[in-house]
Design an enzyme around this catalytic site. Sequence first.
Site, PDB file in Angstrom:
ATOM      1  N   ASN A   1      43.113 -12.889  -2.220  1.00  0.00           N
ATOM      2  CA  ASN A   1      42.870 -13.958  -3.197  1.00  0.00           C
ATOM      3  C   ASN A   1      43.564 -15.222  -2.688  1.00  0.00           C
ATOM      4  OD1 ASN A   1      43.083 -15.730  -5.369  1.00  0.00           O
ATOM      5  ND2 ASN A   1      43.426 -14.122  -6.881  1.00  0.00           N
TER       6      ASN A   1
ATOM      7  N   HIS B   1      35.052 -16.572  -7.746  1.00  0.00           N
ATOM      8  CA  HIS B   1      36.408 -16.656  -7.204  1.00  0.00           C
ATOM      9  C   HIS B   1      36.817 -15.241  -6.798  1.00  0.00           C
ATOM     10  CE1 HIS B   1      40.637 -16.884  -6.792  1.00  0.00           C
ATOM     11  NE2 HIS B   1      40.877 -16.243  -7.921  1.00  0.00           N
TER      12      HIS B   1
ATOM     13  N   CYS C   1      43.343 -20.761  -9.962  1.00  0.00           N
ATOM     14  CA  CYS C   1      42.163 -20.167  -9.304  1.00  0.00           C
ATOM     15  C   CYS C   1      40.868 -20.884  -9.673  1.00  0.00           C
ATOM     16  CB  CYS C   1      42.072 -18.687  -9.631  1.00  0.00           C
ATOM     17  SG  CYS C   1      43.461 -17.776  -8.931  1.00  0.00           S
TER      18      CYS C   1
HETATM   19  N1  COA Z   1      51.430  -0.468  -4.056  1.00  0.00           N
HETATM   20  C1  COA Z   1      51.641   0.727  -4.603  1.00  0.00           C
HETATM   21  N2  COA Z   1      51.909   0.899  -5.900  1.00  0.00           N
HETATM   22  C2  COA Z   1      51.972  -0.199  -6.676  1.00  0.00           C
HETATM   23  C3  COA Z   1      51.762  -1.482  -6.157  1.00  0.00           C
HETATM   24  C4  COA Z   1      51.493  -1.592  -4.779  1.00  0.00           C
HETATM   25  N3  COA Z   1      51.276  -2.782  -4.183  1.00  0.00           N
HETATM   26  N4  COA Z   1      51.873  -2.371  -7.151  1.00  0.00           N
HETATM   27  C5  COA Z   1      52.135  -1.687  -8.263  1.00  0.00           C
HETATM   28  N5  COA Z   1      52.195  -0.364  -7.991  1.00  0.00           N
HETATM   29  C6  COA Z   1      52.458   0.751  -8.888  1.00  0.00           C
HETATM   30  C7  COA Z   1      53.150   0.319 -10.148  1.00  0.00           C
HETATM   31  O1  COA Z   1      54.543   0.277  -9.956  1.00  0.00           O
HETATM   32  C8  COA Z   1      52.733   1.403 -11.119  1.00  0.00           C
HETATM   33  O2  COA Z   1      53.541   2.523 -10.915  1.00  0.00           O
HETATM   34  P1  COA Z   1      54.047   3.408 -12.172  1.00  0.00           P
HETATM   35  O3  COA Z   1      52.788   3.914 -12.821  1.00  0.00           O
HETATM   36  O4  COA Z   1      54.874   4.448 -11.523  1.00  0.00           O
HETATM   37  O5  COA Z   1      54.799   2.449 -13.030  1.00  0.00           O
HETATM   38  C9  COA Z   1      51.325   1.752 -10.674  1.00  0.00           C
HETATM   39  O6  COA Z   1      51.212   1.287  -9.324  1.00  0.00           O
HETATM   40  C10 COA Z   1      50.258   1.128 -11.527  1.00  0.00           C
HETATM   41  O7  COA Z   1      50.565  -0.248 -11.698  1.00  0.00           O
HETATM   42  P2  COA Z   1      49.711  -1.195 -12.543  1.00  0.00           P
HETATM   43  O8  COA Z   1      50.275  -2.572 -12.494  1.00  0.00           O
HETATM   44  O9  COA Z   1      49.451  -0.566 -13.883  1.00  0.00           O
HETATM   45  O10 COA Z   1      48.355  -1.129 -11.702  1.00  0.00           O
HETATM   46  P3  COA Z   1      46.948  -1.604 -12.100  1.00  0.00           P
HETATM   47  O11 COA Z   1      46.019  -0.485 -11.934  1.00  0.00           O
HETATM   48  O12 COA Z   1      46.932  -2.400 -13.363  1.00  0.00           O
HETATM   49  O13 COA Z   1      46.658  -2.624 -10.918  1.00  0.00           O
HETATM   50  C11 COA Z   1      46.560  -4.950 -10.410  1.00  0.00           C
HETATM   51  C12 COA Z   1      47.455  -3.776 -10.738  1.00  0.00           C
HETATM   52  C13 COA Z   1      47.434  -6.178 -10.241  1.00  0.00           C
HETATM   53  C14 COA Z   1      45.841  -4.660  -9.094  1.00  0.00           C
HETATM   54  C15 COA Z   1      45.540  -5.122 -11.551  1.00  0.00           C
HETATM   55  O14 COA Z   1      46.191  -5.214 -12.785  1.00  0.00           O
HETATM   56  C16 COA Z   1      44.687  -6.332 -11.364  1.00  0.00           C
HETATM   57  O15 COA Z   1      43.891  -6.382 -10.448  1.00  0.00           O
HETATM   58  N6  COA Z   1      44.803  -7.324 -12.280  1.00  0.00           N
HETATM   59  C17 COA Z   1      44.104  -8.591 -12.109  1.00  0.00           C
HETATM   60  C18 COA Z   1      44.933  -9.431 -11.216  1.00  0.00           C
HETATM   61  C19 COA Z   1      44.203 -10.610 -10.665  1.00  0.00           C
HETATM   62  O16 COA Z   1      43.032 -10.570 -10.389  1.00  0.00           O
HETATM   63  N7  COA Z   1      44.966 -11.676 -10.455  1.00  0.00           N
HETATM   64  C20 COA Z   1      44.444 -12.867  -9.924  1.00  0.00           C
HETATM   65  C21 COA Z   1      43.855 -13.656 -11.012  1.00  0.00           C
HETATM   66  S1  COA Z   1      43.096 -15.043 -10.447  1.00  0.00           S
END
Ligand code: COA
Length: 335
Positions: free
Chosen positions: A292, A262, A116
Amino acid sequence: MTPIYSKISGLGFYVPETIITNDDLTQYMDTSDAWIQERTGIKQRRWFTYGKDTNAGMATAASRMAIDQAGISATSVDLIVYATITPDYYFPGSAFLMQRELGLEGIAVIDIRQQCSGFVYALSIADQFIKSGMYKTVLVVGSEIQSSLLNKSNEGRGVAVIFGDGAGAAILQATNDVNHRILSTHLHADGRFAEELYVQDPGSSRDGRWITEATIAEGNYNVTMNGSAVFKHAVIRFAEVISESLLANGLTPDDLSLLVPHQANIRISNYVQQQMNLPDEKIFNNIQQYGNTTAASIPIALTEAFEQGRVKPGDLVCLAAFGSGFTWASALIRW
Ligand code: COA
């Protein structure tokens, strides 16, 4: 001798025509528009059309727009610096394919990854080549086809909803004008976190061939992401690297006209905006429309910001990125 600087004289982008809304994703996985918007801010993204779009083809379209905007002929480009983590071939890189499409055989091309942060790294490389006097005109590109990498089942939903396809480009040209130029670039990496966001296979350090039925069965060709670790590091590093660029030039956040981060996640951008105490008009977000797009996200956002009149001569513009590696980087520009 008068110092040589570089300036951005042309911008362009290309996104594939197929729009995939959050509701469209529910055909593939158990998710919802509400979950995706609340966690990431994303409403829709673009997916490439097989047979029409290629990584290098999208980059070529973005580059042609940047070349036109700069008012130059493609033949004045001396060097191409091309950032992607989703190249058309394992090797050679997509820069070669784009060079061929642009009819620029013979000029130097450099392929980089840097995830990224790829575009800001590429911009910095171009800036150094221009400042050293080696080249006068450099084409900098970020292009990604993520949609064919994504695991679109329930298993991959935490990653699949975030990423999209697209390309962006910039023309950098040599200038002696101290008032309109790239002021500085700042690059960082920390390989201790390489596996927090990565794709393991196909890799060379394997027992036997690099792709076997076992590697396919293991599924390590899917993107693996520790979302919360990425989030926690991103918010710290974004603020750090933006401050570093301002400090290096004796400036403060109040001096900024526009921050183009980004487009990782709207919550990361909002957090950074809050930390830097920036009003809404001083930050540009378009993740809602494109998701993204990794190395393409900054040049797509910068082009749209420019088209909307949010980047004007004399403005102080900061580009900042964080991504897999981990990598983080910034560029401060007096437009
Ligand atoms: N739709 C619905 N539910 C989803 C899902 C989706 N697309 N993806 C995951 N879940 C569920 C998970 O299974 C989990 O369920 P559980 O509590 O029953 O286990 C729940 O949602 C929470 O998951 P979690 O991974 O803890 O969510 P989060 O709040 O941390 O959000 C991201 C996940 C990826 C959105 C977040 O961690 C994030 O934005 N991280 C940064 C990622 C990023 O920017 N990456 C690019 C870098 S350049």
